[in-house]
Design a protein around this motif. Structure first.
Motif, PDB file in Angstrom:
ATOM      1  N   ARG A 199       0.806  -1.207   0.137  1.00 55.10           N
ATOM      2  CA  ARG A 199      -0.130   0.014   0.129  1.00 55.10           C
ATOM      3  C   ARG A 199       0.821   1.263  -0.162  1.00 55.10           C
ATOM      4  N   GLU A 207      -1.200   2.706   4.185  1.00 55.11           N
ATOM      5  CA  GLU A 207      -0.689   1.876   5.211  1.00 55.11           C
ATOM      6  C   GLU A 207      -0.981   2.261   6.695  1.00 55.11           C
ATOM      7  N   SER A 218       6.078  -0.011   3.710  1.00 61.03           N
ATOM      8  CA  SER A 218       5.379   0.742   2.919  1.00 61.03           C
ATOM      9  C   SER A 218       6.219   2.004   2.444  1.00 61.03           C
TER      10      SER A 218
END
Length: 312
Positions: free
Chosen positions: A52, A57, A120
């Protein structure tokens, strides 16, 4: 909508059983379990993690990990009524060793949240692998030199460094479709090799990732943990009979945070009437913790969906 992987649910429940059993008693089997059960949890978490953007995230991690973390830890602290709440917020974030023992299993949730946020930011698997190697080196050097003493380990840095490679291994397995390469290989050679590896784990000595104890040799710890985690992971992936829906298993699998938070309290109460140092006693205590945990989780799923990162 992603299709649920049922064998992963079975694997998570099996791993949780190992965690509860290891906390319920102390014997040679527990030493073996400690050598790989938490690495396996991180591997599973990495395997299931979806890439993400950082902003997304952060939102998901706060909702599904941090909020349940604080709600559950405060709740169980309230039950025990022996905590100075004035200092708790700081210790729960920065010095988890100073938190009461009955909520310490929640360290996993805290470290996992940090890992997801870091991943992330890294964006690519290659960057994650490089960072994993750096983590091993940094932990080895830093812990030996006591750069960050264990008792003042802010934000669980040592523990997270030690565990991060297992999370990335799980992501690697998922992204490179490693499991498909084992489909035609027989499982029995893996199981046979597991026996000497378990003996090596005993020889290496006690392991406790939360306390950053890796036995006598760090590299041997990683070898044992990686091999045994992969062997368990591959075995469950290959058992076709468990790749099907089971309500109890799925509900228990969804409730890992609740089980982590409540298990020490349940074990302590059950030990009053059951001797968990015997084989039968430890099995009974483990079974009761899991069964009671299922009903608690079922209640929370209906009444307190916030603990699952959901809204009403």
């Amino acid at each position: 909508m992603n299709k649920r992987i049922y064998w992963i649910d079975w694997l998570k429940v099996f791993t949780m059983i190992l965690v509860v059993y290891a906390h319920a008693c102390s014997n040679m089997v527990v030493t073996m379990i400690y050598s790989f059960h938490m690495p396996l949890f991180f591997l599973i978490s990495g395997f299931l993690h979806k890439p993400r953007a950082f902003k997304d995230e952060l939102k998901v991690t706060i909702k599904s990990l941090f909020i349940p973390y604080f709600i559950l830890t405060f709740f169980f602290l309230a039950i025990h009524l022996d905590v100075n709440y004035k200092d708790y917020l700081f210790t729960s974030l920065c010095k988890l060793e100073q938190t009461p023992f009955y909520i310490r299993p929640m360290w996993f949730v805290f470290s996992l949240a940090i890992m997801r946020i870091v991943v992330s930011l890294l964006r690519t698997l290659n960057n994650c692998i490089v960072l994993s190697l750096f983590c091993i080196l940094a932990f080895s050097v830093g812990y030996k030199l006591k750069v960050i003493p264990y008792d003042i380990d802010l934000f669980q840095l040592n523990t997270t460094l030690l565990s991060f490679p297992f999370f990335i291994l799980g992501k690697y397995i998922a992204q490179k479709d490693v499991l498909s390469k084992f489909n035609k290989l027989p499982l029995w050679p893996i199981w046979i090799i597991c026996l000497p590896v378990l003996c090596l784990a005993l020889k290496n000595g006690p392991v406790n990732i939360f306390r950053c104890q890796c036995g006598r040799f760090l590299l041997l710890f990683y070898f044992n943990a990686v091999f045994l985690s992969l062997a368990t992971f591959i075995t469950f992936a290959r058992i076709k009979a468990i790749n099907q829906y089971n309500y109890y298993i799925e509900m228990t699998s969804k409730s890992m945070i609740i089980l982590l938070a409540y298990q020490f309290t349940a074990i302590s109460l059950l030990k009053i009437v059951i001797d968990s140092n015997t084989i039968i006693g430890s099995i009974v205590v483990t079974a009761l913790v899991m069964i009671i945990g299922f009903f608690i989780s079922q209640f929370c799923w209906k009444r307190l969906p916030i603990l699952f990162g959901k809204k009403r």
